[in-house]
Write a protein that holds these residues in place. Structure first.
Motif: not given
Length: 360
Positions: A72-88
């Motif tokens: 399962y994999e789903r994203y909401a813009m602007p995040t994508t599979a290639s977006t390094p996300h802040l993990t806090w």
């Protein structure tokens, strides 16, 4: 008769033995989950977003790995599979995992005073590495953000008085109680661990160590970890990874620190991460602390924090809904990134719906 029993035994072995899949450059794709339970999961995790008010559950990414495969994999813009996300604060558990590699290299013991590696901690000579990993340094600390920013130690460390040298700022604070006696969640303790690692390695080796020791062996090539002005990694807050890359850390932990044929992190270290802190009292936080990871354990008669998830579930958790959940017995790794601002998101509700969706 003997032949028949042998066939049954081979059949059982085939059913109970799971193929061990590892990601290469990318993750293998498993059979996607579908059906009403997946619809219910989507309805909870991805409701219509209100970007004007930022109210409600705001999931940026949700990734479910089973047996080393994406189901399962789903994203909401602007995040994508290639977006390094802040993990806090997921960064805290990442630092604990990096330290696990150093522990396996015999660079320190849990009983070592932090001052052995970071001299400013001589003001707190009895604080050990284990104390810091349990968020039990005894240093007087106030972990508030939006609710009491003027009294917040963490806001001062990250944004005002302490931001040039965060570990030194924490080491200069007063002691509130004896180390190791009580849990008190502290981003300061996490940044002291980062400074201690720097002291073990020396500056040059330290600056590439998270990549050399952990990220590159796992196949993570696009991680960012911010430092303060003293070039110490902000272990409390500022690591950025894609959901797929963070899931690699989860798979490593789900498999007791082993990556393919290499024991990258000692199993004894993973056991420590998953061992409850003895002096934690029920209700002090959203889950029970282990060694810089969060555990789904009952304590002092209080129920498990995530009652619909297995008791062996453990997690790395961060501000505004960041989460890496590991369920070893279920062979599941779940990454959830979010932008939650009003405390509507619930770990247990998401985990309950994921578990319902993955049932055969």
């Amino acid at each position: 008769m003997v032949r028949g029993l042998l066939c049954v035994a081979l059949l059982l072995a085939t059913v109970t033995t799971r193929a061990e899949t590892w990601p290469d450059k990318d993750w293998a794709k498993g059979t996607p989950i579908e059906g009403p339970a997946v619809d219910a999961l989507n309805a909870y995790a991805f409701p219509r977003r209100d970007d004007a008010t930022r109210q409600g559950i705001r999931t940026d990414a949700l990734l479910v790995i089973r047996d080393g495969e994406v189901i399962y994999e789903r994203y909401a813009m602007p995040t994508t599979a290639s977006t390094p996300h802040l993990t806090w604060s997921v960064s805290k558990s990442l630092m604990a995992t990096v330290l696990g590699v150093a522990y396996g290299e015999s660079r320190f013991k849990l009983s070592d005073p932090a001052a052995r590696f970071y001299p400013p901690m001589k003001q707190h000579p009895s604080v050990t590495m284990a104390d810091l990993l349990h968020w039990a340094s005894g240093i007087d600390w106030q972990e508030d953000y939006e609710y009491a920013p003027l009294k917040s130690s963490v806001v001062a460390m990250l944004y005002t008085r302490g931001r040039a040298d965060m570990a030194e700022f924490v080491a200069g604070m007063h002691t509130a109680r004896a180390p190791g006696e009580a849990f008190r969640y502290s981003s300061g303790d996490s940044n002291l661990l980062s400074a201690a690692l720097k002291g073990m390695l020396g500056h040059k080796a330290y600056m590439s160590y998270p990549w050399d020791a952990l990220f590159k062996p796992l196949g993570i090539h696009n991680a960012t970890w911010e430092t303060d002005a003293d070039e110490t990694f902000v272990a409390s807050s500022y690591a950025y990874l894609t959901a797929r890359d963070l899931a690699r850390v989860g798979l490593l932990m789900a498999r007791d620190g082993r990556w393919r044929e290499q024991q990258l992190v000692p199993k004894a270290w993973v056991d420590f991460n998953r061992q409850p802190f003895d002096h934690y009292k029920a209700g002090q936080d959203e889950a029970m602390p282990g060694g810089h990871w969060w555990l789904n354990r009952a304590v002092q008669g209080a129920p498990r924090p995530w009652p619909d998830a297995p008791a062996d579930t453990f997690a790395a958790l961060g501000h505004w809904g960041q989460a890496l959940y590991v369920m070893p017995d279920e062979h599941l790794v779940i990454v959830r990134y979010g932008d939650d601002r009003d405390d509507s998101y619930r770990h247990n509700e998401l985990l309950k719906r994921v578990l319902a969706a993955v049932q055969p």
